[in-house]
Design a protein around this motif. Structure first.
Motif, short mmCIF file in Angstrom:
data_model
loop_
_atom_site.label_atom_id
_atom_site.label_comp_id
_atom_site.label_asym_id
_atom_site.label_seq_id
_atom_site.Cartn_x
_atom_site.Cartn_y
_atom_site.Cartn_z
N ASN A 185 16.91 -1.39 1.74
CA ASN A 185 17.82 -2.34 1.09
C ASN A 185 17.33 -2.68 -0.32
OD1 ASN A 185 19.50 -2.42 3.32
ND2 ASN A 185 18.57 -4.28 4.16
N ALA A 186 16.02 -2.83 -0.47
CA ALA A 186 15.46 -3.13 -1.79
C ALA A 186 15.71 -1.97 -2.75
CB ALA A 186 13.96 -3.41 -1.67
N ALA A 189 7.18 1.69 4.58
CA ALA A 189 7.35 0.70 5.64
C ALA A 189 6.15 0.71 6.59
CB ALA A 189 8.64 0.99 6.41
N CYS A 190 5.67 1.91 6.92
CA CYS A 190 4.52 2.03 7.82
C CYS A 190 3.27 1.40 7.21
CB CYS A 190 4.29 3.51 8.13
SG CYS A 190 2.74 3.88 8.97
N HIS A 225 12.29 -2.82 11.23
CA HIS A 225 12.46 -4.07 10.47
C HIS A 225 11.98 -3.88 9.04
CE1 HIS A 225 12.20 -8.27 9.27
NE2 HIS A 225 10.91 -8.10 9.01
N ALA A 226 10.76 -3.40 8.89
CA ALA A 226 10.22 -3.16 7.55
C ALA A 226 11.00 -2.08 6.82
CB ALA A 226 8.74 -2.78 7.64
N LEU A 227 11.40 -1.04 7.54
CA LEU A 227 12.11 0.08 6.92
C LEU A 227 13.47 -0.35 6.38
CD1 LEU A 227 12.19 3.04 6.21
CD2 LEU A 227 12.92 3.55 8.55
N ILE A 255 10.96 -8.53 1.25
CA ILE A 255 10.18 -9.71 1.65
C ILE A 255 10.41 -10.01 3.13
CG2 ILE A 255 9.87 -12.20 1.29
CD1 ILE A 255 10.62 -11.76 -1.63
N SER A 256 9.31 -10.29 3.82
CA SER A 256 9.37 -10.64 5.23
C SER A 256 8.22 -11.55 5.57
CB SER A 256 9.29 -9.36 6.08
OG SER A 256 9.13 -9.67 7.46
#
Length: 445
Positions: free
Chosen positions: A335-336, A266-267, A328-330, A315-316
């Protein structure tokens, strides 16, 4: 950030390449690959590399001779590696088990192991000399499936470099093969884990039917539309306990149980997106290959050495990645990961057949392959564990700027951690380092 000794140059002298065939007769048969194996995204050769120190206990034994003999023995059990790929109807790949052999090269280099620097990590200097591209050997069809080069060093150490046709095995499967090769080199007559083919376990269903979205394979342009992707540079970043703790301080309580890989992924996805400066309304995709062996009930057989990796994606929009907190990314990454089940794997195999074995869509995409659990450095040919064992590059040879590896590493004074090579344009790399340091609250080294 880890610095590579990329300015190092040296001379390599090679003997003529030779084909090493199984030492005993093996079946002559046609063996289809699975529908996970033969997807377009795996039709390339993966370079790996192992560095070994001199071991006085081994006396004057020639590591190239030891590995050459062990290779002929292990190919009796892994005889498909000695064959050649053919392509049938609907682009279906199969191994013609001809027993022709794998390519083997013995070489010597006028350099010592210490000159490669400490710690050892990609990108390695003169790599094209350590894994020689034998003319005519780099194809997917009707080409050797494996190349191994053993290079003697001035200090008495040596390098074992390899190039594997990825359709034959994933990291788990190739680690199993290399372990068996090491066992044979140390005198074993039979591998401790016998290889299992059974690629039919990952054939598409009849009739095939896709039950998940699989946006990683969605149709669309594969042009990289982010800015500044020319003049690529690659740097390796080390994440020890201190760095990981610094990133975890940004993780909210409800996500504290996330794995280190998920937090780093995520980072890095967030920092990379900010560094590339895409249109803020563009969708950015993070993908990672997931080893789904344990998702089957019953699990795939121990010894299965085919590909069992499926892609899953988060995806974002670039705006949300850049402006929202790390959580948010994490959340998207976790979830993926959670979506991968046996049904998801079967849906992927069916998609391959229905859509003609497509490549993944790498436009505005970033992919990290987690290799931290495979222990390539534990491969022992009799000279002990490797000083380094793992990918020979950080992903620059696959799709520049899109694919990275996450691998075990050590920093100064032996501190253990995770190393991730990142490939970006020079301008984007400077911004990436700035963003990463902001998250780490560390001065750039």
């Amino acid at each position: 950030m880890l610095q590579s000794n990329t300015s190092l140059t040296f001379v390599v002298r090679r003997r003529a390449p030779e084909l090493i065939a199984p030492i005993a007769p093996t079946p002559r048969e046609l063996k289809p690959l699975s529908d996970i194996d033969d997807q377009e995204g795996l039709r390339y050769h993966v370079p790996g590399i192992h560095f070994y120190h001199r071991d006085p206990k081994m006396g004057n034994r020639n590591p190239a001779s030891v590995i050459r003999e062990a290779l002929a023995k292990v190919l009796v059990f892994y005889y498909p590696f000695a064959g050649r790929l053919k392509e049938g109807s609907a682009r279906k790949l199969m191994v013609d088990c001809t027993g022709e052999g794998v390519l083997f090269i013995e070489a010597e280099a006028e350099v010592t192991l210490n000159e490669f620097g400490e710690p050892l990590h990609p990108t390695f200097p003169c790599l094209e000399e350590l894994i020689y591209d034998v003319p005519g050997s780099g194809g997917i069809i009707d080409s050797p499936l494996l190349l191994i080069q053993v290079t003697h060093l001035l200090c008495g150490g040596f390098i074992v470099a390899s190039r594997l046709n990825h359709t034959m095995s994933d990291a788990h499967g190739f680690r199993q093969f290399m372990t068996a090769l090491g066992e044979m080199a140390r005198g074993a007559q039979v591998p401790s884990i016998l290889p299992v083919w059974q690629r039919e376990l990952l054939f598409a269903r009849d009739p095939p039917h896709v039950t998940f979205a699989h946006r990683e394979y969605e149709e669309g342009t594969n042009n990289i539309t982010t800015t500044g992707m020319d003049e690529m540079t690659e740097k390796s970043f080390f994440f020890g306990p201190t760095e990981v703790a610094s990133i975890r301080r940004l993780v909210p309580q409800n996500l504290k149980s996330c794995s280190t890989f998920e937090v780093l992924a995520a980072c890095l996805w967030r920092c990379r997106t900010i560094a590339l400066k895409p249109n803020l309304e563009e969708e950015m995709r993070f993908m990672f290959p997931f080893d789904a062996r344990a998702k089957f009930n019953p699990p795939l057989p121990i010894g299965y050495y085919g590909n069992c990796i499926v892609l899953t994606s988060a995806i974002s929009t670039a705006r949300d990645l850049a402006q929202k907190p790390l959580s948010h990314a994490l959340e998207l990454v976790t979830n993926a990961k959670s979506i991968v089940t046996e049904k998801y794997v079967k849906s992927t195999t069916d998609l391959m057949v229905i859509k003609g074995r497509p490549n993944f869509n790498h436009a505005r995409s970033y992919c990290i392959s987690n290799l931290t659990k495979f222990g390539f450095d534990e491969t022992d040919f009799g000279w002990g564990k490797a000083a380094y064992g793992g990918p020979a590059t950080g992903g620059l040879n696959i799709i520049p700027g899109v694919v990275s590896y996450c691998m075990r590493s050590k920093k100064h004074k032996g501190e253990s951690g995770i190393m991730v090579p990142i490939c970006l344009s020079s301008r984007a790399m400077d911004k990436f380092i700035e963003e990463l340091n902001n998250m780490l609250i560390l001065d750039n080294e």
